[in-house]
Design a protein around this motif. Sequence first.
Motif, PDB file in Angstrom:
ATOM      1  N   MET A 167      -7.902  -8.688  26.393  1.00 13.71           N
ATOM      2  CA  MET A 167      -8.576  -9.393  27.493  1.00 13.71           C
ATOM      3  C   MET A 167      -8.667 -10.888  27.166  1.00 13.71           C
ATOM      4  O   MET A 167      -9.079 -11.255  26.081  1.00 13.71           O
ATOM      5  CB  MET A 167     -10.005  -8.823  27.669  1.00 13.71           C
TER       6      MET A 167
ATOM      7  N   PHE B 170      -9.652 -15.017  28.834  1.00 12.96           N
ATOM      8  CA  PHE B 170     -10.559 -15.599  29.807  1.00 12.96           C
ATOM      9  C   PHE B 170      -9.915 -15.547  31.191  1.00 12.96           C
ATOM     10  O   PHE B 170      -8.791 -15.996  31.377  1.00 12.96           O
ATOM     11  CB  PHE B 170     -10.906 -17.029  29.395  1.00 12.96           C
ATOM     12  N   PRO B 171     -10.612 -14.980  32.162  1.00 12.17           N
ATOM     13  CA  PRO B 171     -10.012 -14.709  33.466  1.00 12.17           C
ATOM     14  C   PRO B 171      -9.995 -15.930  34.381  1.00 12.17           C
ATOM     15  O   PRO B 171     -10.673 -16.926  34.144  1.00 12.17           O
ATOM     16  CB  PRO B 171     -10.944 -13.650  34.045  1.00 12.17           C
TER      17      PRO B 171
ATOM     18  N   GLY C 119     -16.466 -20.627  30.271  1.00  6.85           N
ATOM     19  CA  GLY C 119     -15.110 -20.812  29.744  1.00  6.85           C
ATOM     20  C   GLY C 119     -14.030 -20.185  30.602  1.00  6.85           C
ATOM     21  O   GLY C 119     -12.873 -20.103  30.185  1.00  6.85           O
ATOM     22  N   ILE C 120     -14.400 -19.720  31.798  1.00  9.78           N
ATOM     23  CA  ILE C 120     -13.404 -19.109  32.680  1.00  9.78           C
ATOM     24  C   ILE C 120     -12.583 -20.185  33.377  1.00  9.78           C
ATOM     25  O   ILE C 120     -12.955 -21.357  33.380  1.00  9.78           O
ATOM     26  CB  ILE C 120     -14.083 -18.233  33.753  1.00  9.78           C
ATOM     27  N   ARG C 121     -11.450 -19.783  33.943  1.00 12.88           N
ATOM     28  CA  ARG C 121     -10.650 -20.701  34.747  1.00 12.88           C
ATOM     29  C   ARG C 121     -11.037 -20.507  36.200  1.00 12.88           C
ATOM     30  O   ARG C 121     -11.213 -19.380  36.657  1.00 12.88           O
ATOM     31  CB  ARG C 121      -9.155 -20.385  34.574  1.00 12.88           C
TER      32      ARG C 121
ATOM     33  N   LEU D 133     -16.860 -10.846  38.045  1.00  9.09           N
ATOM     34  CA  LEU D 133     -16.068 -10.537  36.845  1.00  9.09           C
ATOM     35  C   LEU D 133     -16.507  -9.230  36.195  1.00  9.09           C
ATOM     36  O   LEU D 133     -15.985  -8.844  35.144  1.00  9.09           O
ATOM     37  CB  LEU D 133     -16.182 -11.686  35.834  1.00  9.09           C
TER      38      LEU D 133
END
Lengths: 380, 380
Positions: free
Chosen positions: B1, B3-4, B26-28, B294
């Motif tokens: 997995m 960072f989504p 820290g996600i996009r 998420l």
Amino acid sequence: MTFPVVGMVGGGQLARMTHEAGIPLGIRFKLLSDTPQDSAAQVVSDVVVGDYRDLDTLREFARGCDVITFDHEHVPTEHLRALEADGIPVRPGPDALVHAQDKGVMRAKLVAIGIPCPRHRIVTDPADVAAFAAEGGAGFPVVLKTVRGGYDGKGVWVVGSEAEAAAPFRAGVPVLAEEKVDYVRELAANVVRSPHGQAVAYPVVESQQVDGVCDTVIAPAPGLDRGLALKAEEMALTIAKELGVVGHLAVELFETRDGRILVNELAMRPHNSGHWSMDGAITSQFANHVRAVLDLPLGDPRPRAGWTVMVNVLGGDYPDMYSAYLHCMARDPQLKIHMYGKDVKPGRKVGHVNTYGDDLDDVLERARHAAGYLRGTITE
Amino acid sequence: MTFPVVGMVGGGQLARMTHEAGIPLGIRFKLLSDTPQDSAAQVVSDVVVGDYRDLDTLREFARGCDVITFDHEHVPTEHLRALEADGIPVRPGPDALVHAQDKGVMRAKLVAIGIPCPRHRIVTDPADVAAFAAEGGAGFPVVLKTVRGGYDGKGVWVVGSEAEAAAPFRAGVPVLAEEKVDYVRELAANVVRSPHGQAVAYPVVESQQVDGVCDTVIAPAPGLDRGLALKAEEMALTIAKELGVVGHLAVELFETRDGRILVNELAMRPHNSGHWSMDGAITSQFANHVRAVLDLPLGDPRPRAGWTVMVNVLGGDYPDMYSAYLHCMARDPQLKIHMYGKDVKPGRKVGHVNTYGDDLDDVLERARHAAGYLRGTITE
């Protein structure tokens, strides 16, 4: 007056978190980043990729910015002067920033304004280091620092003999010798100052280092004598004023075994010792830094909780931090995670966690557990 | 997995504040925005400019997103189904979202699951409106709403006679008639639910409207009977579960003069009645919306202060809001300003302010003063 454009030089996590704090103010944020993958470049709309050491790049970047500020202290002083000559406000300005760039200049200035520092002087070679050690009466060990370019323990040596003192001189840059202070703990006094001279002081925090890198910050510093705390805040405010700092100033301090406070280092930008303020203070260091560089009135720096603890998340052997969110968030619904979008490399600062509450032991345990779990050193 | 990537459809202020809340994780964040000038497009790195009503645009946008969520409820249901068929998680999904898109579907479902609503039915023409008014025994006034497309008082009419009831039918869309509820005040119950079924409830707030537009929100709702508050939270949690909501759900409520709570409207996205949570709750509605879409464990929704007040900043006659910062920030160093980067137009929501503290009168006064000063209706 319309909403201004803040130009941020440097694309690291400090720029990323400054952008986050600037969004609610409705300002425009423009970033000069080394690469499009840098921590801040991932989350900012207006990014210029370029080298801050190149004056033409800086000048081109500064066009259309109302003010320039920094994520680091590495922009050459002469470039900052050139931008100022072009009419761009640079905050902090070159005359202030040099004190955070050059430890020799910093020590000389602090002594001149009466701020207590460790015994120190510029040394020329290993024999001169031995002479410095003898002058103090205590002998070795002695701390040696290159006057420019060090951070997070880099550019710093603790040497136990003249023979060990050769390494720092190899780079050919001036070396500062300092007494090895007999300290109980490290503290940090964070203040923010604006061009019109308003200043605010955050509560003095305890900063715990591991291998020269900040690991844990406790706000406020537990058990700190009230008089010493006030003295440290006053010292930081004096330094900010006398050095003409605009924006955030972190003053790293030693609390000595004999009850004194000595200045260790200065940083003129938001600082790791102020990350707790993102969740623990009424106004975060990042929000106040933006307000200061825009010459807006500063926000209240007081704590919102009895205790706030910050623990850095360093890269470990386990690269998949996102999957660790499941455990950390389920275990502690009050946990505040701040990740920087950086690739995990061993020892690299890739994020931090904040916890807050009334019971320091509980707050510390929660932060340490989360940081350890994210890093992979705690697996239960 | 790893960072989504969260795909956000819609570039308004809700997307802007969701991005702000996503940065620390820290996600996009990838944005589909109508224009490059939209509120969120100004602050997000990865922006696609395009029309959300065009399926090809949506499909192209969704490529590389791990989940799609929304800043508004206007994406056509069939497009959402097409994205789901492509294998992209859409949260909230089309089967849930239709209840926030179509007031007829919403009323039918709420009645079916036993949630108290104002008396209502679909009406076909002004004569049918008169019949509806007579059926209730109370006669006119009656509230008429187009079943789709309304917001902030648009698409809503309060009519006093059959003659006045013609306008809503002109658009040629189905019209819902509702009794004019005799309410003491409006409340809102905000909850967040994740795909695996975890849900959290924010404290029930009081929402004060001016000309059909939210003006002031007080958290928690002052003097609300504990039993009614629990009932409202439970109602919102039930609706979220029964409708299969994923993400944030705002349930707008009437508190009636005879001590009942009736559902007014639903919104399946972060909502104006939850903006107080940015500074007043342990976890903001935006942070919890991101966590929910998420399928991460949700954060603690409890308040951090005794009282938090949100007042919207509407565009007034005075376009220069930035210069008003000087007064507002100097007057109240604890004030929290949230501006959306939108051009000032009269009546347009361009920002909001939050204040918090233990004394409700003081907290209210500070928020109202700041919002009024920013708008230009208060000048001292």
